[in-house]
Design an enzyme around this catalytic site. Structure first.
Site, PDB file in Angstrom:
ATOM      1  NE  ARG A 181      -3.354   0.850   2.731  1.00  0.00           N
ATOM      2  CZ  ARG A 181      -4.569   1.203   2.331  1.00  0.00           C
ATOM      3  NH1 ARG A 181      -5.381   0.307   1.816  1.00  0.00           N
ATOM      4  NH2 ARG A 181      -4.993   2.446   2.447  1.00  0.00           N
ATOM      5  CG  ASN A 229       9.494   0.254   0.888  1.00  0.00           C
ATOM      6  OD1 ASN A 229       8.871  -0.770   1.191  1.00  0.00           O
ATOM      7  ND2 ASN A 229       9.577   0.671  -0.373  1.00  0.00           N
ATOM      8  CG  HIS A 283      11.554  -0.706  -4.855  1.00  0.00           C
ATOM      9  ND1 HIS A 283      10.188  -0.795  -5.068  1.00  0.00           N
ATOM     10  CD2 HIS A 283      12.125  -0.603  -6.077  1.00  0.00           C
ATOM     11  CE1 HIS A 283       9.953  -0.740  -6.368  1.00  0.00           C
ATOM     12  NE2 HIS A 283      11.104  -0.629  -7.003  1.00  0.00           N
TER      13      HIS A 283
HETATM   14  C1  GAR Z   1       9.916  -8.117  -1.500  1.00  0.00           C
HETATM   15  O1  GAR Z   1      10.600  -8.660  -2.598  1.00  0.00           O
HETATM   16  C2  GAR Z   1       9.924  -6.618  -1.547  1.00  0.00           C
HETATM   17  O2  GAR Z   1      11.054  -6.109  -2.175  1.00  0.00           O
HETATM   18  C3  GAR Z   1       8.684  -6.325  -2.339  1.00  0.00           C
HETATM   19  O3  GAR Z   1       7.746  -7.284  -1.924  1.00  0.00           O
HETATM   20  C4  GAR Z   1       8.428  -8.469  -1.576  1.00  0.00           C
HETATM   21  C5  GAR Z   1       7.884  -8.980  -0.269  1.00  0.00           C
HETATM   22  O4  GAR Z   1       8.386 -10.246   0.010  1.00  0.00           O
HETATM   23  N1  GAR Z   1       8.225  -5.006  -2.081  1.00  0.00           N
HETATM   24  C6  GAR Z   1       7.735  -4.213  -3.026  1.00  0.00           C
HETATM   25  O5  GAR Z   1       7.614  -4.551  -4.176  1.00  0.00           O
HETATM   26  C7  GAR Z   1       7.316  -2.837  -2.534  1.00  0.00           C
HETATM   27  N2  GAR Z   1       7.131  -1.959  -3.640  1.00  0.00           N
HETATM   28  P1  GAR Z   1       8.208 -10.895   1.436  1.00  0.00           P
HETATM   29  O6  GAR Z   1       6.729 -10.753   1.803  1.00  0.00           O
HETATM   30  O7  GAR Z   1       8.596 -12.324   1.260  1.00  0.00           O
HETATM   31  O8  GAR Z   1       9.095 -10.173   2.403  1.00  0.00           O
END
Ligand code: GAR
Length: 206
Positions: free
Chosen positions: A96, A112, A114
């Site tokens: 979000r 965060n 990314h």
């Molecule tokens: C991660 O790869 C993170 O970099 C990405 O979601 C994934 C969560 O993995 N975040 C984004 O894309 C934010 N824009 P996880 O739930 O296994 O930690």
């Protein structure tokens, strides 16, 4: 900032929670002077909730239904986090966008991860964006959150190669191995008071 007391973390999640797991394990190994005060998910389906339960971490489901807009949702989120004394908010796959209500409540205290080398490939589907563009290297970025999308001051980055035959899945897996290394490290630096923000630069103190 650090007075010897473990810093209270609030971890926001939406999915698998592998980054949450990496942070939990680093804390449990004594590598970060912090305690996870709560995990908050915007969906009841997130496997991250199961991970929190396995480690006896309080978990809260905070869905967006019932809120008129992003600001109202975030105001309630601020209440949840403040009630638990959270000092650092960690976005560990929280899908979000935060409004200024959250950003102003925790200035330079929201982190965060990314899955790209910012400022390249901000927003959704960063791994697909990298593949479509044809870059030879991508990676991941830990940054502080400001009011833009993936625009805040960068704390740590890690680079991975992009292979000719990579799929979104294979590239994501390679990037995630690095995420699990640099995200806990960035949290440790913050908790040890080693991060100083100067404009949009982050200085890491020795
Ligand atoms: C991660 O790869 C993170 O970099 C990405 O979601 C994934 C969560 O993995 N975040 C984004 O894309 C934010 N824009 P996880 O739930 O296994 O930690």
């Amino acid at each position: 900032m650090p007075d010897g007391q473990p810093l209270k973390l609030g971890v926001l999640v939406s999915g698998n929670g592998s980054n949450l797991q990496a942070i939990i394990e680093r804390i449990e190994a004594g590598g970060i002077n912090a305690r996870i005060a709560c995990v908050v998910s915007n969906t009841p389906e997130a496997f991250a909730l199961t991970r929190a339960a396995r480690h006896a971490i309080p978990a809260i489901i905070h869905e967006n239904c019932g809120y008129a807009n992003r600001r109202e949702y975030d105001a309630a989120l601020v209440e949840i986090l403040r009630a638990r004394g959270v000092e650092l908010v960690i976005l560990a796959g929280f899908m979000r966008i935060l409004s200024e209500v959250m950003v102003q409540a925790f200035p330079n205290a929201i982190m965060n991860i990314h899955p790209a080398l910012l400022p390249a490939f901000a927003g959704l589907h960063a791994q697909k964006q990298a593949l479509d563009y044809g870059v030879r290297f991508s990676g991941c970025t830990v940054h502080l959150v400001d009011c833009g999308t993936d625009t805040g001051p960068i704390i740590l980055q890690a680079v991975v190669p992009v292979e000719q035959d990579d799929s979104e899945e294979s590239l994501s897996a390679r990037i995630q191995r690095e995420e699990h290394r640099i995200f806990p490290e960035a949290v440790r630096l913050f908790c040890d008071g080693k991060i100083r923000v100067e404009g949009r630069q982050v200085r890491i103190l020795p």
